[in-house]
Design a protein around this motif. Sequence first.
Motif, PDB file in Angstrom:
ATOM      1  N   GLN A   1       6.110 -19.349   4.923  1.00 27.96           N
ATOM      2  CA  GLN A   1       5.507 -17.989   4.881  1.00 27.96           C
ATOM      3  C   GLN A   1       6.516 -17.108   4.103  1.00 27.96           C
ATOM      4  O   GLN A   1       7.713 -17.290   4.468  1.00 27.96           O
ATOM      5  CB  GLN A   1       4.917 -17.608   6.163  1.00 27.96           C
ATOM      6  N   ASN A   2       5.994 -15.950   3.944  1.00 27.16           N
ATOM      7  CA  ASN A   2       7.011 -14.870   3.235  1.00 27.16           C
ATOM      8  C   ASN A   2       7.274 -14.118   4.344  1.00 27.16           C
ATOM      9  O   ASN A   2       6.553 -13.899   5.396  1.00 27.16           O
ATOM     10  CB  ASN A   2       5.980 -14.131   2.217  1.00 27.16           C
ATOM     11  N   ASP A   3       8.242 -13.249   4.020  1.00 24.22           N
ATOM     12  CA  ASP A   3       8.858 -12.211   4.838  1.00 24.22           C
ATOM     13  C   ASP A   3       9.200 -12.595   6.450  1.00 24.22           C
ATOM     14  O   ASP A   3       8.836 -11.812   7.337  1.00 24.22           O
ATOM     15  CB  ASP A   3       7.797 -10.985   4.962  1.00 24.22           C
TER      16      ASP A   3
ATOM     17  N   LYS B   1      11.619 -13.563   9.252  1.00 20.78           N
ATOM     18  CA  LYS B   1      13.086 -13.407   9.694  1.00 20.78           C
ATOM     19  C   LYS B   1      13.563 -14.223  10.774  1.00 20.78           C
ATOM     20  O   LYS B   1      12.700 -14.641  11.614  1.00 20.78           O
ATOM     21  CB  LYS B   1      13.378 -11.830  10.092  1.00 20.78           C
TER      22      LYS B   1
ATOM     23  N   ALA C   1      17.193 -12.305   6.838  1.00 21.61           N
ATOM     24  CA  ALA C   1      15.714 -12.717   6.102  1.00 21.61           C
ATOM     25  C   ALA C   1      16.056 -14.103   5.708  1.00 21.61           C
ATOM     26  O   ALA C   1      16.938 -14.595   5.246  1.00 21.61           O
ATOM     27  CB  ALA C   1      15.691 -11.687   4.987  1.00 21.61           C
TER      28      ALA C   1
ATOM     29  N   SER D   1      15.817 -16.923   3.130  1.00 18.01           N
ATOM     30  CA  SER D   1      15.868 -17.070   1.678  1.00 18.01           C
ATOM     31  C   SER D   1      16.283 -18.398   1.237  1.00 18.01           C
ATOM     32  O   SER D   1      17.564 -18.716   1.842  1.00 18.01           O
ATOM     33  CB  SER D   1      16.632 -15.909   1.068  1.00 18.01           C
TER      34      SER D   1
ATOM     35  N   LYS E   1       7.628 -12.994  11.995  1.00 22.49           N
ATOM     36  CA  LYS E   1       7.064 -12.335  11.068  1.00 22.49           C
ATOM     37  C   LYS E   1       6.126 -11.219  11.735  1.00 22.49           C
ATOM     38  O   LYS E   1       5.327 -11.605  12.664  1.00 22.49           O
ATOM     39  CB  LYS E   1       6.424 -13.416   9.950  1.00 22.49           C
ATOM     40  N   GLU E   2       6.003 -10.014  11.108  1.00 20.19           N
ATOM     41  CA  GLU E   2       5.327  -9.070  11.691  1.00 20.19           C
ATOM     42  C   GLU E   2       3.959  -9.281  11.685  1.00 20.19           C
ATOM     43  O   GLU E   2       3.225 -10.065  10.754  1.00 20.19           O
ATOM     44  CB  GLU E   2       5.362  -7.744  10.691  1.00 20.19           C
TER      45      GLU E   2
END
Length: 153
Positions: free
Chosen positions: A28-30, A32, A42, A44, A65-66
């Motif tokens: 998933q993106n974003d 942490k 983050a 990466s 992730k939010e």
Amino acid sequence: MRGLKASAIACVLALSGCTATTTFNSVQNDVKITVDKYPEAAISSTEQHKYPTTSFGQYEFKAHKEGTEPMYGLLPLKFNGGYLAADIILFAPAAFFNLREVFPFYEFDIDQQVLRYKKEESDAWTEYKPSRVEIERAKAFFGESELPLTISH
């Protein structure tokens, strides 16, 4: 004799200060991640992180992730036989500090609550799904446990 003692001390300090480098990636993106006492980062695939080697410790993690349920667990660690051989030859008590280290590659999938890891970039992923006990241990480490602390005698 004095030189031998100094060499042994230098060897212990060098072996106990060993670190291993890893990269974290996420499906998933974003996302942490917070690992042990190290600051949140983050995720990466290009950013490398260094963690000290350990023989008996664990690295608790929280990936979040939010808007989604966080993922908790313990980072799988790899056994380092090369360090064991060096410890035996040079200074056996150093084995208390450096027999396990982080894998070079981790991939988080917080939707599936799965962590994948591997030694070489060309290797297939090994999947790890944290057990309920590991999840609760990590939650307690981060002060987010839902279970009361019990002390047995």
